[in-house]
Every structure is written in C-alpha cells, then in structure tokens.
Design a protein around this motif. Structure first.
Motif, PDB file in Angstrom:
ATOM      1  N   ARG A   1       0.868  -1.176   0.000  1.00  0.00           N
ATOM      2  CA  ARG A   1       0.000   0.000   0.000  1.00  0.00           C
ATOM      3  C   ARG A   1       0.902   1.222   0.000  1.00  0.00           C
ATOM      4  O   ARG A   1       1.826   1.325   0.807  1.00  0.00           O
ATOM      5  N   VAL A   2       0.640   2.148  -0.923  1.00  0.00           N
ATOM      6  CA  VAL A   2       1.440   3.365  -1.041  1.00  0.00           C
ATOM      7  C   VAL A   2       0.507   4.559  -0.895  1.00  0.00           C
ATOM      8  O   VAL A   2      -0.538   4.623  -1.528  1.00  0.00           O
ATOM      9  N   GLU A   3       0.909   5.493  -0.030  1.00  0.00           N
ATOM     10  CA  GLU A   3       0.123   6.702   0.182  1.00  0.00           C
ATOM     11  C   GLU A   3       0.998   7.930  -0.027  1.00  0.00           C
ATOM     12  O   GLU A   3       2.204   7.885   0.196  1.00  0.00           O
ATOM     13  N   TYR A   4       0.341   9.017  -0.423  1.00  0.00           N
ATOM     14  CA  TYR A   4       1.022  10.285  -0.666  1.00  0.00           C
ATOM     15  C   TYR A   4       0.360  11.359   0.187  1.00  0.00           C
ATOM     16  O   TYR A   4      -0.867  11.401   0.306  1.00  0.00           O
ATOM     17  N   ASP A   5       1.193  12.216   0.751  1.00  0.00           N
ATOM     18  CA  ASP A   5       0.664  13.370   1.475  1.00  0.00           C
ATOM     19  C   ASP A   5       1.657  14.520   1.363  1.00  0.00           C
ATOM     20  O   ASP A   5       2.788  14.337   0.920  1.00  0.00           O
ATOM     21  N   LEU A   6       1.199  15.694   1.769  1.00  0.00           N
ATOM     22  CA  LEU A   6       2.052  16.873   1.701  1.00  0.00           C
ATOM     23  C   LEU A   6       3.014  16.908   2.881  1.00  0.00           C
ATOM     24  O   LEU A   6       2.648  16.564   4.004  1.00  0.00           O
ATOM     25  N   THR A   7       4.220  17.342   2.625  1.00  0.00           N
ATOM     26  CA  THR A   7       5.208  17.577   3.674  1.00  0.00           C
ATOM     27  C   THR A   7       4.958  18.977   4.247  1.00  0.00           C
ATOM     28  O   THR A   7       4.142  19.738   3.710  1.00  0.00           O
ATOM     29  N   PRO A   8       5.668  19.349   5.303  1.00  0.00           N
ATOM     30  CA  PRO A   8       5.549  20.733   5.777  1.00  0.00           C
ATOM     31  C   PRO A   8       5.879  21.755   4.669  1.00  0.00           C
ATOM     32  O   PRO A   8       5.217  22.790   4.562  1.00  0.00           O
ATOM     33  N   LEU A   9       6.863  21.455   3.828  1.00  0.00           N
ATOM     34  CA  LEU A   9       7.179  22.352   2.708  1.00  0.00           C
ATOM     35  C   LEU A   9       5.996  22.439   1.746  1.00  0.00           C
ATOM     36  O   LEU A   9       5.638  23.525   1.280  1.00  0.00           O
ATOM     37  N   GLY A  10       5.376  21.295   1.455  1.00  0.00           N
ATOM     38  CA  GLY A  10       4.203  21.282   0.583  1.00  0.00           C
ATOM     39  C   GLY A  10       3.058  22.091   1.161  1.00  0.00           C
ATOM     40  O   GLY A  10       2.401  22.858   0.445  1.00  0.00           O
ATOM     41  N   HIS A  11       2.823  21.946   2.459  1.00  0.00           N
ATOM     42  CA  HIS A  11       1.764  22.734   3.108  1.00  0.00           C
ATOM     43  C   HIS A  11       2.085  24.227   3.063  1.00  0.00           C
ATOM     44  O   HIS A  11       1.192  25.053   2.856  1.00  0.00           O
ATOM     45  N   SER A  12       3.360  24.573   3.229  1.00  0.00           N
ATOM     46  CA  SER A  12       3.725  25.997   3.204  1.00  0.00           C
ATOM     47  C   SER A  12       3.507  26.602   1.823  1.00  0.00           C
ATOM     48  O   SER A  12       3.275  27.800   1.703  1.00  0.00           O
ATOM     49  N   PHE A  13       3.569  25.782   0.789  1.00  0.00           N
ATOM     50  CA  PHE A  13       3.366  26.281  -0.573  1.00  0.00           C
ATOM     51  C   PHE A  13       1.891  26.526  -0.877  1.00  0.00           C
ATOM     52  O   PHE A  13       1.565  27.272  -1.801  1.00  0.00           O
ATOM     53  N   LEU A  14       0.989  25.945  -0.112  1.00  0.00           N
ATOM     54  CA  LEU A  14      -0.437  26.097  -0.396  1.00  0.00           C
ATOM     55  C   LEU A  14      -0.898  27.546  -0.329  1.00  0.00           C
ATOM     56  O   LEU A  14      -1.773  27.950  -1.090  1.00  0.00           O
ATOM     57  N   VAL A  15      -0.323  28.332   0.565  1.00  0.00           N
ATOM     58  CA  VAL A  15      -0.748  29.735   0.704  1.00  0.00           C
ATOM     59  C   VAL A  15      -0.485  30.518  -0.586  1.00  0.00           C
ATOM     60  O   VAL A  15      -1.419  31.089  -1.160  1.00  0.00           O
ATOM     61  N   PRO A  16       0.753  30.564  -1.088  1.00  0.00           N
ATOM     62  CA  PRO A  16       0.939  31.290  -2.355  1.00  0.00           C
ATOM     63  C   PRO A  16       0.235  30.608  -3.526  1.00  0.00           C
ATOM     64  O   PRO A  16      -0.221  31.277  -4.455  1.00  0.00           O
ATOM     65  N   MET A  17       0.107  29.279  -3.479  1.00  0.00           N
ATOM     66  CA  MET A  17      -0.578  28.574  -4.558  1.00  0.00           C
ATOM     67  C   MET A  17      -2.046  28.991  -4.628  1.00  0.00           C
ATOM     68  O   MET A  17      -2.572  29.238  -5.709  1.00  0.00           O
ATOM     69  N   ARG A  18      -2.694  29.087  -3.472  1.00  0.00           N
ATOM     70  CA  ARG A  18      -4.102  29.519  -3.456  1.00  0.00           C
ATOM     71  C   ARG A  18      -4.256  30.908  -4.052  1.00  0.00           C
ATOM     72  O   ARG A  18      -5.223  31.187  -4.755  1.00  0.00           O
ATOM     73  N   GLY A  19      -3.297  31.801  -3.759  1.00  0.00           N
ATOM     74  CA  GLY A  19      -3.343  33.144  -4.336  1.00  0.00           C
ATOM     75  C   GLY A  19      -3.241  33.111  -5.850  1.00  0.00           C
ATOM     76  O   GLY A  19      -3.977  33.810  -6.552  1.00  0.00           O
ATOM     77  N   LEU A  20      -2.333  32.292  -6.354  1.00  0.00           N
ATOM     78  CA  LEU A  20      -2.160  32.160  -7.807  1.00  0.00           C
ATOM     79  C   LEU A  20      -3.403  31.556  -8.449  1.00  0.00           C
ATOM     80  O   LEU A  20      -3.876  32.037  -9.489  1.00  0.00           O
ATOM     81  N   VAL A  21      -3.953  30.521  -7.834  1.00  0.00           N
ATOM     82  CA  VAL A  21      -5.161  29.886  -8.366  1.00  0.00           C
ATOM     83  C   VAL A  21      -6.327  30.863  -8.356  1.00  0.00           C
ATOM     84  O   VAL A  21      -7.082  30.954  -9.332  1.00  0.00           O
ATOM     85  N   ALA A  22      -6.473  31.638  -7.285  1.00  0.00           N
ATOM     86  CA  ALA A  22      -7.554  32.627  -7.216  1.00  0.00           C
ATOM     87  C   ALA A  22      -7.385  33.696  -8.288  1.00  0.00           C
ATOM     88  O   ALA A  22      -8.364  34.091  -8.941  1.00  0.00           O
ATOM     89  N   TRP A  23      -6.150  34.144  -8.489  1.00  0.00           N
ATOM     90  CA  TRP A  23      -5.895  35.145  -9.524  1.00  0.00           C
ATOM     91  C   TRP A  23      -6.250  34.585 -10.899  1.00  0.00           C
ATOM     92  O   TRP A  23      -6.898  35.248 -11.711  1.00  0.00           O
ATOM     93  N   ALA A  24      -5.824  33.350 -11.167  1.00  0.00           N
ATOM     94  CA  ALA A  24      -6.101  32.727 -12.468  1.00  0.00           C
ATOM     95  C   ALA A  24      -7.606  32.580 -12.676  1.00  0.00           C
ATOM     96  O   ALA A  24      -8.115  32.862 -13.772  1.00  0.00           O
ATOM     97  N   ASP A  25      -8.310  32.176 -11.654  1.00  0.00           N
ATOM     98  CA  ASP A  25      -9.757  32.013 -11.753  1.00  0.00           C
ATOM     99  C   ASP A  25     -10.442  33.354 -12.020  1.00  0.00           C
ATOM    100  O   ASP A  25     -11.315  33.465 -12.876  1.00  0.00           O
ATOM    101  N   GLU A  26     -10.003  34.374 -11.310  1.00  0.00           N
ATOM    102  CA  GLU A  26     -10.603  35.704 -11.454  1.00  0.00           C
ATOM    103  C   GLU A  26     -10.316  36.336 -12.817  1.00  0.00           C
ATOM    104  O   GLU A  26     -11.151  37.037 -13.378  1.00  0.00           O
ATOM    105  N   HIS A  27      -9.135  36.088 -13.373  1.00  0.00           N
ATOM    106  CA  HIS A  27      -8.714  36.766 -14.598  1.00  0.00           C
ATOM    107  C   HIS A  27      -8.716  35.897 -15.843  1.00  0.00           C
ATOM    108  O   HIS A  27      -8.333  36.364 -16.917  1.00  0.00           O
ATOM    109  N   HIS A  28      -9.155  34.662 -15.737  1.00  0.00           N
ATOM    110  CA  HIS A  28      -9.117  33.759 -16.886  1.00  0.00           C
ATOM    111  C   HIS A  28      -9.892  34.317 -18.076  1.00  0.00           C
ATOM    112  O   HIS A  28      -9.425  34.266 -19.213  1.00  0.00           O
TER     113      HIS A  28
END
Length: 126
Positions: A84-111
C-alpha cells in the motif's frame, strides 16, 4: 532586488537562479493540480488518478516523483501484500499552499480576461 541577487551564481546549488529552478518544477501542467488534490489529506495513487481525471498513470507517477524529490510530497510504502502506497504533503508542501491559493484565485478571477486578450491578439495579428 538586483539582477545579481536573483541569479546568485555563487550559491552551491545546481541551478543558478532559485526562482526559475522552483517555478520550472511547480509550473508544469500537473504539479499544482496534484498539490491541490493532496491539500485535503493523504491519498493513494488511484484516488489521485480519480481526483485529477484526465492524467495518465505515467504522468501522475512522474509528477509525484518530482514533487517528492523537491520535498513537497511524502511517499509512504506500507509493508503489506500487495504493498500500500500513500502520498501526502510535507511541511514544505503545506507551506506552498498559501501562495498557490493566491495564484489559483488570480487565475480564476482573470481567466476570462486572458482568453479575451488571446482572441483579440489572434484576430489582429498579421
């Protein structure tokens, strides 16, 4: 920020430009979508396949390996039959979610504006 500090050629890394190095990796077609899918918690490979929809097994495997290599994702193999193999975010991955959400929101708003600009460019280009 000066161009010299952006290039930082004297740093002991493989890539002289940290911005380009990181953005090249997370800016591919699938990495942001995989990170977004893992935001909700640990997932197995087939769960990620279903969440992403149109990604091939080979591309998902390759993307997960790169994200694991860069420290965004942790791969855990359980000694079971079948394994059984599972994947999850590391602390670095979780820290990237904040700027990623901003980029995704910008893309959604300006698409719509980006699509309109592309259409205008195609109709006015020689």
């Amino acid at each position: 920020m000066s161009k010299t500090s952006l290039l930082a050629a004297d740093r002991p890394f493989d890539q002289p430009c940290p911005i380009r190095d990181v953005l090249d990796r997370i800016g591919d077609q699938w990495s942001l979508l995989v990170l977004d899918a893992l935001e909700g918690g640990t997932k197995r490979f087939n769960e990620l396949m279903r969440a992403l929809g149109d990604i091939s097994k080979q591309m998902l495997s390759q993307t997960l390996k790169r994200l694991e290599e860069d420290g965004f994702v942790r791969r855990t193999v359980y000694p079971e039959v079948p394994p059984r193999v599972e994947y999850d975010l590391t602390p670095l991955g979780h820290s990237f979610l904040v700027p990623m959400r901003g980029l995704v929101a910008w893309a959604d708003e300006h698409h719509r504006h980006v699509c309109e600009a592309r259409a205008l460019y195609r109709t006015s280009a020689p």
